[in-house]
Design a protein around this motif. Sequence first.
Motif, short mmCIF file in Angstrom:
data_model
loop_
_atom_site.label_atom_id
_atom_site.label_comp_id
_atom_site.label_asym_id
_atom_site.label_seq_id
_atom_site.Cartn_x
_atom_site.Cartn_y
_atom_site.Cartn_z
N LEU A 194 -69.08 -34.63 -57.77
CA LEU A 194 -68.92 -33.21 -58.10
C LEU A 194 -67.56 -32.95 -58.74
O LEU A 194 -67.45 -32.21 -59.73
CB LEU A 194 -69.09 -32.36 -56.84
N VAL A 195 -66.52 -33.59 -58.18
CA VAL A 195 -65.17 -33.42 -58.75
C VAL A 195 -65.14 -33.95 -60.17
O VAL A 195 -64.56 -33.32 -61.07
CB VAL A 195 -64.13 -34.16 -57.87
N VAL A 196 -65.74 -35.12 -60.41
CA VAL A 196 -65.78 -35.69 -61.76
C VAL A 196 -66.51 -34.75 -62.72
O VAL A 196 -66.06 -34.52 -63.85
CB VAL A 196 -66.46 -37.08 -61.74
N ALA A 197 -67.63 -34.19 -62.26
CA ALA A 197 -68.40 -33.27 -63.11
C ALA A 197 -67.58 -32.04 -63.46
O ALA A 197 -67.60 -31.55 -64.60
CB ALA A 197 -69.69 -32.87 -62.40
N VAL A 198 -66.82 -31.51 -62.47
CA VAL A 198 -65.98 -30.33 -62.72
C VAL A 198 -64.90 -30.66 -63.75
O VAL A 198 -64.62 -29.87 -64.67
CB VAL A 198 -65.36 -29.83 -61.41
N LEU A 199 -64.27 -31.84 -63.62
CA LEU A 199 -63.23 -32.24 -64.57
C LEU A 199 -63.79 -32.39 -65.98
O LEU A 199 -63.15 -31.98 -66.96
CB LEU A 199 -62.57 -33.54 -64.11
N ILE A 200 -64.98 -32.99 -66.07
CA ILE A 200 -65.61 -33.12 -67.39
C ILE A 200 -65.89 -31.74 -67.98
O ILE A 200 -65.67 -31.49 -69.18
CB ILE A 200 -66.91 -33.94 -67.28
N GLY A 201 -66.36 -30.81 -67.13
CA GLY A 201 -66.60 -29.45 -67.58
C GLY A 201 -65.34 -28.79 -68.09
O GLY A 201 -65.36 -28.07 -69.10
N LEU A 202 -64.21 -29.02 -67.40
CA LEU A 202 -62.94 -28.44 -67.84
C LEU A 202 -62.51 -29.02 -69.18
O LEU A 202 -61.96 -28.30 -70.03
CB LEU A 202 -61.86 -28.70 -66.78
N VAL A 203 -62.72 -30.33 -69.36
CA VAL A 203 -62.36 -30.94 -70.64
C VAL A 203 -63.18 -30.34 -71.77
O VAL A 203 -62.65 -30.00 -72.85
CB VAL A 203 -62.57 -32.47 -70.57
N ILE A 204 -64.50 -30.18 -71.55
CA ILE A 204 -65.36 -29.59 -72.58
C ILE A 204 -64.93 -28.15 -72.87
O ILE A 204 -64.85 -27.73 -74.04
CB ILE A 204 -66.83 -29.63 -72.12
#
Length: 268
Positions: A194-204
């Motif tokens: 979940l943390v990785v997904a959130v970070l990817i979302g922030l990058v996008i």
Amino acid sequence: MNAALRVVCLFTMLLAWSSFLWAADEPGKFNLDPPGPREFILDRADLLSPADKDKIKKLCDKLLTDKATPIIVVTINSMAEHGGAGMRIESYAMLLFNQWQIGVAEINGQTWNTGILLLVSKNDRKARIELGAYWRRDQDLLAQQIMNEQIVPHFKEGDYTAGIVAGVESLDKMARGLELPKVPPKPLTWKNYLVVAVLIGLVIFTIVSLIRRGASGWAWLFWAALFAGIGYILYTMAQSRNSGGGGGYSGGSFGGGFSGGGGATGSW
């Protein structure tokens, strides 16, 4: 006359018995004799193999020589067996530390008192790291980290030897101001993903914001603050306290040291 004599004898016996019980329970006077000046181990619970005892002694002997800092390992079946019935292990460890006077109070007129006690009470399922007064409370967090990461996990698996050896190795590093051993990473859980997904979302989100608004987008401020925070954390972690050296110390483990109340407790 005979009846009076019997009463006197009974009273004398009761008085002697009560004195014995009082002496056995006298605070700080436990029926445990310290190991030799450079023996470092009192294994009353028989938790350590001869090979591991030898390994611990060599490690502790080198630390005592290099830093005038003794690590004393004590294992018992229970505190009640040794005058500590009903006591908290923190109190027991402090009183035992002071009774044995672990560590050297002074070296060449300089305050020292860096002794370390690792106490394991098997049947009480408690362990305590007790630190000499020089450490103050500066190393409590590190001591608790050693207890939580290096000692208790092994004890929970019933492997007391591995926990004690790992604890002594980590306490040696703490006393030398070195980085503690790394704990193998735990398997990833859904929270990690979940943390990785959130970070990817922030990058996008950042990329989209920069394309639409350019340098005026607030995403620049977000990432600047994030990296500043990461940098501060890394800087703080890099600061390690390095205790002074007593290089070439040839004395023993007991020389008037006393506890400062610092340390860490674990249970399993």
